[in-house]
Motif scaffolding. Structure first.
Motif, PDB file in Angstrom:
ATOM      1  N   GLU A 164       0.832  -1.213   0.000  1.00 20.30           N
ATOM      2  CA  GLU A 164       0.000   0.000   0.000  1.00 20.30           C
ATOM      3  C   GLU A 164       0.863   1.259   0.000  1.00 20.30           C
ATOM      4  O   GLU A 164       0.573   2.225  -0.710  1.00 20.30           O
ATOM      5  CB  GLU A 164      -0.917   0.005   1.232  1.00 20.30           C
ATOM      6  CG  GLU A 164      -2.183  -0.805   1.080  1.00 20.30           C
ATOM      7  CD  GLU A 164      -3.218  -0.434   2.135  1.00 20.30           C
ATOM      8  OE1 GLU A 164      -3.904   0.600   1.948  1.00 20.30           O
ATOM      9  OE2 GLU A 164      -3.331  -1.176   3.136  1.00 20.30           O
ATOM     10  N   GLN A 165       1.914   1.244   0.797  1.00 19.97           N
ATOM     11  CA  GLN A 165       2.808   2.406   0.862  1.00 19.97           C
ATOM     12  C   GLN A 165       3.496   2.647  -0.469  1.00 19.97           C
ATOM     13  O   GLN A 165       3.805   3.794  -0.821  1.00 19.97           O
ATOM     14  CB  GLN A 165       3.846   2.201   1.969  1.00 19.97           C
ATOM     15  CG  GLN A 165       3.252   2.234   3.369  1.00 19.97           C
ATOM     16  CD  GLN A 165       4.249   1.828   4.436  1.00 19.97           C
ATOM     17  OE1 GLN A 165       5.353   1.362   4.135  1.00 19.97           O
ATOM     18  NE2 GLN A 165       3.872   2.010   5.696  1.00 19.97           N
ATOM     19  N   ASP A 166       3.715   1.569  -1.221  1.00 20.51           N
ATOM     20  CA  ASP A 166       4.323   1.698  -2.554  1.00 20.51           C
ATOM     21  C   ASP A 166       3.300   2.035  -3.629  1.00 20.51           C
ATOM     22  O   ASP A 166       3.647   2.167  -4.804  1.00 20.51           O
ATOM     23  CB  ASP A 166       5.042   0.395  -2.935  1.00 20.51           C
ATOM     24  CG  ASP A 166       6.289   0.154  -2.082  1.00 20.51           C
ATOM     25  OD1 ASP A 166       6.797   1.148  -1.518  1.00 20.51           O
ATOM     26  OD2 ASP A 166       6.729  -0.999  -1.983  1.00 20.51           O
ATOM     27  N   GLY A 167       2.028   2.119  -3.249  1.00 29.92           N
ATOM     28  CA  GLY A 167       0.970   2.438  -4.198  1.00 29.92           C
ATOM     29  C   GLY A 167       0.449   1.242  -4.965  1.00 29.92           C
ATOM     30  O   GLY A 167      -0.347   1.392  -5.895  1.00 29.92           O
ATOM     31  N   ASP A 168       0.882   0.041  -4.603  1.00 30.41           N
ATOM     32  CA  ASP A 168       0.457  -1.165  -5.309  1.00 30.41           C
ATOM     33  C   ASP A 168      -0.751  -1.771  -4.578  1.00 30.41           C
ATOM     34  O   ASP A 168      -0.627  -2.733  -3.803  1.00 30.41           O
ATOM     35  CB  ASP A 168       1.610  -2.167  -5.367  1.00 30.41           C
ATOM     36  CG  ASP A 168       1.346  -3.314  -6.333  1.00 30.41           C
ATOM     37  OD1 ASP A 168       0.171  -3.504  -6.717  1.00 30.41           O
ATOM     38  OD2 ASP A 168       2.307  -4.022  -6.697  1.00 30.41           O
ATOM     39  N   VAL A 169      -1.927  -1.207  -4.829  1.00 29.92           N
ATOM     40  CA  VAL A 169      -3.141  -1.626  -4.120  1.00 29.92           C
ATOM     41  C   VAL A 169      -3.520  -3.060  -4.467  1.00 29.92           C
ATOM     42  O   VAL A 169      -3.971  -3.818  -3.603  1.00 29.92           O
ATOM     43  CB  VAL A 169      -4.303  -0.669  -4.453  1.00 29.92           C
ATOM     44  CG1 VAL A 169      -5.593  -1.136  -3.785  1.00 29.92           C
ATOM     45  CG2 VAL A 169      -3.964   0.748  -4.016  1.00 29.92           C
ATOM     46  N   ALA A 170      -3.302  -3.462  -5.712  1.00 29.34           N
ATOM     47  CA  ALA A 170      -3.666  -4.821  -6.127  1.00 29.34           C
ATOM     48  C   ALA A 170      -2.850  -5.860  -5.360  1.00 29.34           C
ATOM     49  O   ALA A 170      -3.395  -6.873  -4.887  1.00 29.34           O
ATOM     50  CB  ALA A 170      -3.444  -4.983  -7.629  1.00 29.34           C
ATOM     51  N   ARG A 171      -1.544  -5.605  -5.217  1.00 32.17           N
ATOM     52  CA  ARG A 171      -0.702  -6.549  -4.473  1.00 32.17           C
ATOM     53  C   ARG A 171      -1.067  -6.542  -2.995  1.00 32.17           C
ATOM     54  O   ARG A 171      -1.072  -7.589  -2.341  1.00 32.17           O
ATOM     55  CB  ARG A 171       0.778  -6.212  -4.662  1.00 32.17           C
ATOM     56  CG  ARG A 171       1.727  -7.212  -3.998  1.00 32.17           C
ATOM     57  CD  ARG A 171       3.127  -7.117  -4.597  1.00 32.17           C
ATOM     58  NE  ARG A 171       3.727  -5.818  -4.379  1.00 32.17           N
ATOM     59  CZ  ARG A 171       4.422  -5.484  -3.279  1.00 32.17           C
ATOM     60  NH1 ARG A 171       4.586  -6.371  -2.326  1.00 32.17           N
ATOM     61  NH2 ARG A 171       4.949  -4.287  -3.158  1.00 32.17           N
ATOM     62  N   ALA A 172      -1.388  -5.375  -2.459  1.00 29.54           N
ATOM     63  CA  ALA A 172      -1.805  -5.297  -1.056  1.00 29.54           C
ATOM     64  C   ALA A 172      -3.061  -6.131  -0.826  1.00 29.54           C
ATOM     65  O   ALA A 172      -3.146  -6.897   0.138  1.00 29.54           O
ATOM     66  CB  ALA A 172      -2.057  -3.843  -0.669  1.00 29.54           C
ATOM     67  N   GLU A 173      -4.030  -6.003  -1.725  1.00 29.59           N
ATOM     68  CA  GLU A 173      -5.269  -6.780  -1.583  1.00 29.59           C
ATOM     69  C   GLU A 173      -4.983  -8.271  -1.656  1.00 29.59           C
ATOM     70  O   GLU A 173      -5.568  -9.069  -0.914  1.00 29.59           O
ATOM     71  CB  GLU A 173      -6.272  -6.382  -2.667  1.00 29.59           C
ATOM     72  CG  GLU A 173      -7.589  -7.129  -2.547  1.00 29.59           C
ATOM     73  CD  GLU A 173      -8.653  -6.622  -3.504  1.00 29.59           C
ATOM     74  OE1 GLU A 173      -9.680  -7.307  -3.645  1.00 29.59           O
ATOM     75  OE2 GLU A 173      -8.461  -5.535  -4.099  1.00 29.59           O
ATOM     76  N   GLN A 174      -4.059  -8.651  -2.544  1.00 28.30           N
ATOM     77  CA  GLN A 174      -3.701 -10.065  -2.673  1.00 28.30           C
ATOM     78  C   GLN A 174      -3.107 -10.603  -1.367  1.00 28.30           C
ATOM     79  O   GLN A 174      -3.468 -11.699  -0.914  1.00 28.30           O
ATOM     80  CB  GLN A 174      -2.687 -10.239  -3.811  1.00 28.30           C
ATOM     81  CG  GLN A 174      -2.244 -11.681  -4.032  1.00 28.30           C
ATOM     82  CD  GLN A 174      -1.205 -11.797  -5.139  1.00 28.30           C
ATOM     83  OE1 GLN A 174      -0.973 -10.855  -5.892  1.00 28.30           O
ATOM     84  NE2 GLN A 174      -0.575 -12.947  -5.232  1.00 28.30           N
ATOM     85  N   GLU A 175      -2.197  -9.829  -0.756  1.00 33.25           N
ATOM     86  CA  GLU A 175      -1.587 -10.246   0.508  1.00 33.25           C
ATOM     87  C   GLU A 175      -2.649 -10.347   1.606  1.00 33.25           C
ATOM     88  O   GLU A 175      -2.672 -11.308   2.388  1.00 33.25           O
ATOM     89  CB  GLU A 175      -0.501  -9.250   0.938  1.00 33.25           C
ATOM     90  CG  GLU A 175       0.633  -9.058  -0.061  1.00 33.25           C
ATOM     91  CD  GLU A 175       1.601 -10.231  -0.113  1.00 33.25           C
ATOM     92  OE1 GLU A 175       1.328 -11.279   0.511  1.00 33.25           O
ATOM     93  OE2 GLU A 175       2.634 -10.113  -0.797  1.00 33.25           O
ATOM     94  N   TYR A 176      -3.540  -9.366   1.679  1.00 33.68           N
ATOM     95  CA  TYR A 176      -4.572  -9.362   2.712  1.00 33.68           C
ATOM     96  C   TYR A 176      -5.522 -10.544   2.546  1.00 33.68           C
ATOM     97  O   TYR A 176      -5.907 -11.191   3.529  1.00 33.68           O
ATOM     98  CB  TYR A 176      -5.370  -8.055   2.678  1.00 33.68           C
ATOM     99  CG  TYR A 176      -4.575  -6.814   3.045  1.00 33.68           C
ATOM    100  CD1 TYR A 176      -3.497  -6.880   3.932  1.00 33.68           C
ATOM    101  CD2 TYR A 176      -4.899  -5.567   2.510  1.00 33.68           C
ATOM    102  CE1 TYR A 176      -2.777  -5.744   4.264  1.00 33.68           C
ATOM    103  CE2 TYR A 176      -4.189  -4.424   2.839  1.00 33.68           C
ATOM    104  CZ  TYR A 176      -3.120  -4.519   3.713  1.00 33.68           C
ATOM    105  OH  TYR A 176      -2.410  -3.397   4.039  1.00 33.68           O
TER     106      TYR A 176
END
Length: 428
Positions: A312-324
């Motif tokens: 999220e801090q890097d602006g990669d919302v898609a990857r953040a959602e995947q991790e969550y």
């Protein structure tokens, strides 16, 4: 007595047992105590193979002798012969389907044979139903519910166990941990302080849990001192866990470099995770530390959550959602559900956020620190979630409190009220 062929073959395969079997087993008046004594002697003198054969003979000669089957099942559990133990407990269960001890034994054996299945939990449910005052059944059911991430149910079960066994500090320890996890720190401390009285492993773990409570209450210096005490009193892995909690307190105090130095040689998942927190605050390779922690323990949802935060801090919302989402699928992944709900709330996906908060409430979460700008909406959604789950985990007043706080913070009250009606209409 006419001996079945299977039983005869079992006896003949161990000739040295024949005399004892003929003298002892082929008597109708055998007591369970006598048969258990024979079984222990068989194990000591002739080994596991003979004990298994003896259990087979007993089931064939005395199919209605439930106490003998349960005694043999316990002995086989102790010797890690789980399949044969299950056969013995099933034989006892056939004698009386409401026998809580037999149901508990079936659950214990199934739990060893299929640790990731809910089959054991089903047996424990039936054992508690057959005898609500069975401390063994309550304890086993509580432990499995906790492992499955069903924390509210586990908490209720541990409370029931403590009523049956008021001196059970292990139950107090788990109650304290579960209350801490749901944000009920004051009540958690009451249980943990009692459990911490003593010099056993439970007391040491309770002291470590108190350090975590102090951390969550932002009493960071108290947490550090408690961790130092625990580290001096215990060996690994408790001492390494104390280092990890101490490191987290240092990060919260803004002393992240001290945390990194403290955990410089960390080689366990907890230590590496906390080291990653320190590195994230100091601009180091936090992702590398988190990846190393995951390599040691892939089923660690909090580490995946931290990787999602970095994304999220890097602006990669898609990857953040995947991790969550990956973390949310794990038994203790309620923090991931919370993060995912906040992510959806920021994106304006209100209905999905509401459903995620509802799942959080089912896990026992009673407080969420909503970010600025989303507090009104967040409290409205959390209030609705609390209302839906109030019968299981929260009182209705808590739902009303969240709703009232959310609506009062919302400048456009009509819009807030309309949103409440829409979400209720969707039957979330």
């Amino acid at each position: 007595v006419e001996v079945p062929q299977g039983a005869l073959n079992a006896m003949l395969s161990h000739p040295e047992l024949r005399a004892a079997l003929e003298q002892s087993l082929l008597r109708v008046n055998n007591s369970a105590r006598r048969i258990r004594r024979i079984a222990k002697g068989t194990l000591k003198e002739h080994g596991l193979a003979a004990l298994i054969s003896l259990s087979q003979v007993l089931r064939e000669l005395y199919p209605r002798h439930a106490e003998s089957h349960k005694g043999m099942g316990k002995l086989l559990l102790d010797t890690q012969q789980y399949f044969e133990a299950l056969q013995c407990f099933m034989a006892a269960h056939k004698c009386d389907e409401r026998d809580a001890e037999a149901l508990l034994g079936c659950g214990d054996a199934q739990r060893k044979l299929q640790p990731d299945s809910d089959v054991a939990l089903n047996w424990y449910d039936r054992a508690v139903g057959a005898n609500p005052r069975s401390a063994g059944a309550r304890r086993a059911r509580a432990e499995v519910l906790r492992q499955r991430g069903r924390y509210s149910e586990a908490l209720a079960e541990f409370r029931a166990l403590l009523e049956l066994e008021p001196g059970c500090n292990k139950a107090r320890l788990f109650i304290g941990k579960l209350l801490t996890q749901s944000g009920q720190h004051a009540e958690a401390e009451e249980y943990l302080h009692v459990a911490a009285q003593g010099n056993d492993v439970v007391a040491t773990n309770a002291k470590l849990a108190l350090a975590l409570v102090a951390l969550n209450q932002e009493r960071y210096e108290d947490s550090i001192q408690a961790c130092i005490q625990v580290g001096g009193e215990s060996a690994a892995p408790t001492a390494t866990m104390a280092l990890a909690v101490r490191g987290r307190a240092l990060v919260r105090l803004g002393r992240s470099q001290e945390c990194v130095e403290l955990l410089r040689d960390a080689a366990d998942a907890d230590g590496l995770h906390t080291k990653g927190l320190g590195l994230a605050a100091t601009g180091g390779d936090a992702a590398g530390a988190f990846a190393a922690a995951l390599a040691l323990n892939p089923q660690r949802p909090e580490t995946l959550v931290e990787l999602g935060i970095l994304a999220e801090q890097d602006g990669d919302v898609a990857r953040a959602e995947q991790e969550y989402r990956e973390a949310a699928g794990m038994p203790s992944g309620w923090q991931a559900l919370l993060r995912l709900g906040l992510l959806k709330l920021r994106a304006g996906e209100v209905f999905e956020a509401a459903m995620l908060f509802q799942k959080c409430v089912r896990h026992g979460v009673v407080a969420i620190d909503f970010p600025p700008g989303l507090q009104a909406m967040g409290h409205v959604l959390l209030g609705l979630a609390s209302h839906r789950c109030s019968g299981a985990t929260l009182v209705v007043s808590s739902a009303a409190q969240h709703l009232g706080e959310g609506i009062s913070r919302h400048k456009r009250l009509r819009e807030a009220a309309s949103m409440v009606q829409q979400i209720r209409a969707a039957d979330l």
